[in-house]
Motif scaffolding. Structure first.
Motif, PDB file in Angstrom:
ATOM      1  N   TRP A  47      -0.242 -13.209  18.118  1.00  0.00           N
ATOM      2  CA  TRP A  47       0.903 -13.754  17.402  1.00  0.00           C
ATOM      3  C   TRP A  47       1.659 -14.787  18.247  1.00  0.00           C
ATOM      4  CZ3 TRP A  47       1.889 -13.831  12.482  1.00  0.00           C
ATOM      5  CH2 TRP A  47       1.443 -12.805  11.650  1.00  0.00           C
ATOM      6  N   VAL A  65      -1.588  -8.134   7.038  1.00  0.00           N
ATOM      7  CA  VAL A  65      -0.649  -8.756   7.978  1.00  0.00           C
ATOM      8  C   VAL A  65       0.228  -7.676   8.601  1.00  0.00           C
ATOM      9  CG1 VAL A  65       1.143 -10.494   8.293  1.00  0.00           C
ATOM     10  CG2 VAL A  65      -0.658 -10.849   6.580  1.00  0.00           C
ATOM     11  N   TYR A  67       2.673  -7.357  11.844  1.00  0.00           N
ATOM     12  CA  TYR A  67       3.298  -8.171  12.888  1.00  0.00           C
ATOM     13  C   TYR A  67       3.667  -7.309  14.091  1.00  0.00           C
ATOM     14  CZ  TYR A  67       6.234 -11.521  15.299  1.00  0.00           C
ATOM     15  OH  TYR A  67       6.758 -12.352  16.249  1.00  0.00           O
ATOM     16  N   VAL A  80       5.532 -15.201  10.767  1.00  0.00           N
ATOM     17  CA  VAL A  80       4.858 -14.740   9.554  1.00  0.00           C
ATOM     18  C   VAL A  80       4.752 -15.876   8.542  1.00  0.00           C
ATOM     19  CG1 VAL A  80       5.032 -13.183   7.567  1.00  0.00           C
ATOM     20  CG2 VAL A  80       5.467 -12.321   9.873  1.00  0.00           C
ATOM     21  N   THR A  84       1.281 -17.382   7.240  1.00  0.00           N
ATOM     22  CA  THR A  84       1.009 -17.321   5.807  1.00  0.00           C
ATOM     23  C   THR A  84       0.627 -18.692   5.267  1.00  0.00           C
ATOM     24  OG1 THR A  84       2.486 -15.428   5.492  1.00  0.00           O
ATOM     25  CG2 THR A  84       2.036 -16.795   3.561  1.00  0.00           C
ATOM     26  N   LEU A  95      -2.804 -11.424   0.300  1.00  0.00           N
ATOM     27  CA  LEU A  95      -2.090 -11.009   1.507  1.00  0.00           C
ATOM     28  C   LEU A  95      -1.474  -9.633   1.286  1.00  0.00           C
ATOM     29  CD1 LEU A  95      -0.203 -14.367   2.142  1.00  0.00           C
ATOM     30  CD2 LEU A  95      -2.084 -13.491   3.548  1.00  0.00           C
ATOM     31  N   LEU A  97       1.112  -7.167   3.304  1.00  0.00           N
ATOM     32  CA  LEU A  97       2.043  -7.153   4.428  1.00  0.00           C
ATOM     33  C   LEU A  97       2.546  -5.747   4.715  1.00  0.00           C
ATOM     34  CD1 LEU A  97       3.886  -8.722   6.487  1.00  0.00           C
ATOM     35  CD2 LEU A  97       5.612  -8.779   4.660  1.00  0.00           C
TER      36      LEU A  97
END
Length: 282
Positions: A47, A65, A67, A80, A84, A95, A97
């Motif tokens: 990241w 996803v 994080y 993010v 994206t 996606l 999350l």
């Protein structure tokens, strides 16, 4: 699931973490092509290094996803959002999350995913049961005393295996697009009650001790915990655990058509693995 999506790889960010590795195992078991997104992967993902993002997105149709370290930390929405945007430009059409339940700061990241122009699913998860066996609470459990700055606040601890099963469904099945799933366990427990259930499952004494937040932060700092991690833990324990999440969600039921796994089952099954056997105290 469309034939086009069947041919495309599923990218699992945090693919070696608590939720990610379980998702990877399930996807591989179903025969789906999977790519692990982690700093240790053959094609690394980080990241903090945006140069690693584009290579792992090649040929990907869906992305989980997750994080690191948490959507509540400064800069998370910006990262993010940028990821994206790149994912959609690279051909990703779905996606999923992993979000924090009761974390107001996470909502900005949710909105960015929801407005990306592709299919999305949000997994708002409560406190992981596995934090007691696969994370920073393991050592205190082994030592027989769990010291935390949280009082008699009930939390609907969620089993990570439930999160993984919902995530896999959202990644490869139809019918989950546009859904916000509140993922919790089936009942509320305080941390003291959760520790008591682990004590019962292990057959040994494990105490829970509540301490003032400042004392807890000072102890973490003295142990050499990085300031950012201390700040995040203090936010989670003193803000998110203020009672705002002391109610059950129905995300597991809605997504999977079954009840979520109970904390007592998690404790019993985990105790049977022997992971809590080391460093026993009387």
């Amino acid at each position: 699931m469309t034939k086009e999506r069947e041919r495309k790889t599923v990218l699992v960010l945090g693919g070696t973490g608590k939720t990610g590795r379980r998702i990877v195992e399930r996807l591989q078991g179903s025969g789906m092509p999977v790519r692990v997104g982690s700093r240790s992967a053959a094609e690394p993902f980080d990241w903090a290094d945006r140069a690693t993002w584009a290579p792992v997105l090649q040929g990907v149709g869906s992305v989980y996803v997750s994080y690191y370290p948490d959507l509540a930390v400064p800069g998370a929405p910006e990262s993010v959002g940028a990821f994206t945007e790149l994912a959609v430009a690279s051909g990703v059409s779905r996606l999923v999350l992993l979000s924090g339940r009761g974390e107001d700061e996470a909502r900005a990241s949710e909105r960015l995913v929801q407005s990306a122009g592709v299919e999305w699913t949000i997994l708002r998860s409560s406190w992981f049961s596995q934090n007691f066996s696969e994370d920073y609470l393991l050592e205190p459990v082994l030592g027989g005393e769990v010291v935390l700055p949280v009082g008699n606040v009930p939390e609907p601890f969620v089993d990570v295996d439930d999160i993984a099963e919902v995530a896999v469904a959202a990644l490869i099945e139809d019918g989950h697009a546009g859904q916000v799933y509140e993922l919790t366990g089936p009942r509320l427990l305080t941390f003291a009650e959760a520790i008591a259930e682990i004590s019962t499952a292990t057959g040994r004494r494990i105490d829970f001790v509540q301490v003032p937040p400042d004392d807890y932060a000072a102890a973490l700092t003295a142990e050499g915990t990085p300031p950012g991690v201390v700040e995040l833990l203090m936010y989670l324990f003193t803000t998110v655990l203020d009672g705002r999440n002391s109610h059950l969600g129905d995300g597991v039921q809605r997504a999977l058509g079954r009840a979520p796994r109970d904390f007592a089952d998690y404790a019993t099954d985990t105790a049977a693995t022997g992971i809590w056997d080391k460093g026993q105290t009387s």
